[in-house]
Design an enzyme around this catalytic site. Structure first.
Site, PDB file in Angstrom:
ATOM      1  N   ASP A  81       2.309 -54.030 -37.102  1.00 51.53           N
ATOM      2  CA  ASP A  81       2.462 -53.965 -37.683  1.00 51.53           C
ATOM      3  C   ASP A  81       0.772 -55.265 -38.241  1.00 51.53           C
ATOM      4  O   ASP A  81       1.782 -56.503 -38.698  1.00 51.53           O
ATOM      5  CB  ASP A  81       2.463 -53.407 -40.404  1.00 51.53           C
ATOM      6  CG  ASP A  81       1.818 -53.390 -41.172  1.00 51.53           C
ATOM      7  OD1 ASP A  81       0.385 -52.819 -40.708  1.00 51.53           O
ATOM      8  OD2 ASP A  81       1.955 -53.843 -42.080  1.00 51.53           O
ATOM      9  N   HIS A  82      -0.191 -55.229 -38.741  1.00 53.50           N
ATOM     10  CA  HIS A  82      -0.770 -56.711 -38.602  1.00 53.50           C
ATOM     11  C   HIS A  82      -0.659 -57.110 -37.327  1.00 53.50           C
ATOM     12  O   HIS A  82      -0.695 -58.139 -37.866  1.00 53.50           O
ATOM     13  CB  HIS A  82      -0.542 -56.806 -39.654  1.00 53.50           C
ATOM     14  CG  HIS A  82      -2.087 -56.297 -40.899  1.00 53.50           C
ATOM     15  ND1 HIS A  82      -3.176 -56.677 -41.521  1.00 53.50           N
ATOM     16  CD2 HIS A  82      -0.615 -55.548 -42.435  1.00 53.50           C
ATOM     17  CE1 HIS A  82      -3.086 -55.445 -42.209  1.00 53.50           C
ATOM     18  NE2 HIS A  82      -1.944 -54.758 -42.870  1.00 53.50           N
ATOM     19  N   SER A  99       0.966 -49.916 -52.346  1.00 59.48           N
ATOM     20  CA  SER A  99       1.704 -50.451 -53.285  1.00 59.48           C
ATOM     21  C   SER A  99       0.763 -50.233 -54.812  1.00 59.48           C
ATOM     22  O   SER A  99      -0.465 -51.545 -54.543  1.00 59.48           O
ATOM     23  CB  SER A  99       2.408 -51.516 -53.056  1.00 59.48           C
ATOM     24  OG  SER A  99       3.389 -51.057 -52.372  1.00 59.48           O
TER      25      SER A  99
HETATM   26  P1  13P Z   1       1.136 -52.701 -49.737  1.00 58.12           P
HETATM   27  O1  13P Z   1       1.940 -54.205 -49.816  1.00 58.12           O
HETATM   28  O2  13P Z   1       0.446 -52.868 -50.676  1.00 58.12           O
HETATM   29  O3  13P Z   1       2.116 -51.876 -49.763  1.00 58.12           O
HETATM   30  O4  13P Z   1       0.677 -52.672 -48.640  1.00 58.12           O
HETATM   31  C1  13P Z   1       0.688 -52.207 -47.115  1.00 58.12           C
HETATM   32  C2  13P Z   1       0.825 -52.605 -46.116  1.00 58.12           C
HETATM   33  O5  13P Z   1      -0.831 -52.328 -46.421  1.00 58.12           O
HETATM   34  C3  13P Z   1       1.427 -52.849 -45.036  1.00 58.12           C
HETATM   35  O6  13P Z   1       0.063 -53.095 -43.994  1.00 58.12           O
END
Ligand code: 13P
Length: 282
Positions: A82-83, A209
């Site tokens: 992720d990212h 979230s």
């Molecule tokens: P939240 O922490 O707002 O759920 O975001 C998660 C997210 O986008 C991880 O890449």
């Protein structure tokens, strides 16, 4: 079953107008809890780790945990970076065996974002590993990554970006933010529909979230096929542990409080799978 890539599950979701839940995990307990929820809901899922999580325990440690849990499960599970913050980290994840990669060049200029996303997509293509990239800036704070200057995705730029990079999914910025919200988030769902009209690859919603379930579902109906959840899982796990230790201040067996943390995460992930409508899609 062996780990799968995120490609087919996201394309199936795109066609079926539901979404794959993508859940950020921080430790073995969270991995086990997410996989348990997926198994009970018969849902395909993506487990993912951010760069700061990777820094905490290493790509191979998380991959080994997820691979072992996936092997014992009967539902399709993908392991996603992720990212991904650089070409180098994306390549490390690819070599380690992650089955899905995100390169996040959203803080770069449009041209630089295209260049790094294309480089990662080109490098992953021979191994058939799907690549997600982000255009526009999702606001808020995702552990080490902070954005105080969010910018929405422009549909025309999205077309150019997808064509120029060869990525397989696109994370869009339509008003969500990482972490919790101060008020109710205002999502530009019309923008999402505009992007969907002109971009044919699966679209990803970050920062789910704290977004009301109905708003997440509206986004899914307008074209989102992967929804990322992180902060709520961290809170759920921590709340479970705190509750146990609050009631049992002398406890010292990590299995005891870990079990309660897991229970909280499994319950939450089952709810999120229902929001994504991916139950029974394994
Ligand atoms: P939240 O922490 O707002 O759920 O975001 C998660 C997210 O986008 C991880 O890449």
């Amino acid at each position: 079953m062996s780990l799968v890539t995120s490609l087919k599950m996201m394309e199936d979701a795109d066609r079926g107008r539901y979404a794959i839940g993508a859940f950020n995990v921080e430790n073995m307990e969270m991995v086990m809890a997410v996989v348990k929820a997926a198994e009970e809901m018969k849902a395909p899922v993506i487990l993912q780790t951010t760069p700061s999580t990777v820094k905490y325990a290493g790509l191979d440690m998380y991959l080994a945990n997820v691979r072992a849990a996936a092997q014992a499960a009967s539902v399709p599970i993908a392991m996603h970076l992720d990212h991904g913050s650089s070409f180098g980290l994306a390549m490390q994840a690819l070599r380690t065996g992650y089955t899905s990669i995100m390169i996040d060049g959203s803080k770069l200029s449009f041209e630089e974002n295209i260049a790094v996303s294309k480089r990662v997509a080109d490098a992953c293509r021979p191994s058939l590993i799907p690549v997600e990239a982000e255009l526009g800036k999702v606001g808020g704070k995702e552990d080490d990554l902070e954005c105080n200057d969010p910018g929405y995705t422009d549909p025309d730029d999205a077309v150019k970006f997808v064509e120029a990079t060869g990525i397989t999914s696109l994370a869009v910025a339509i008003g969500t933010a990482h972490g919790f919200y101060k008020g109710e988030p205002k999502l530009d769902v019309d923008r999402l529909s505009e992007i969907r009209k002109v971009v044919s690859i699966p679209l990803v919603l970050h920062g789910a979230s704290g977004v009301p379930d109905s708003a997440v579902q509206e986004c899914i109906s307008r074209g989102i096929s992967k929804v990322n959840f992180a902060t709520e899982l961290r809170v759920a796990y921590s709340n479970g542990v705190k509750e146990y230790l609050g009631a049992n201040p002398d406890a010292f067996d990590p299995k005891k409080y870990g079990a309660v943390g897991m229970e909280y995460v499994t319950r939450l992930v089952k709810e999120k799978i229902q929001v994504c409508q991916s139950q029974g899609k394994a």
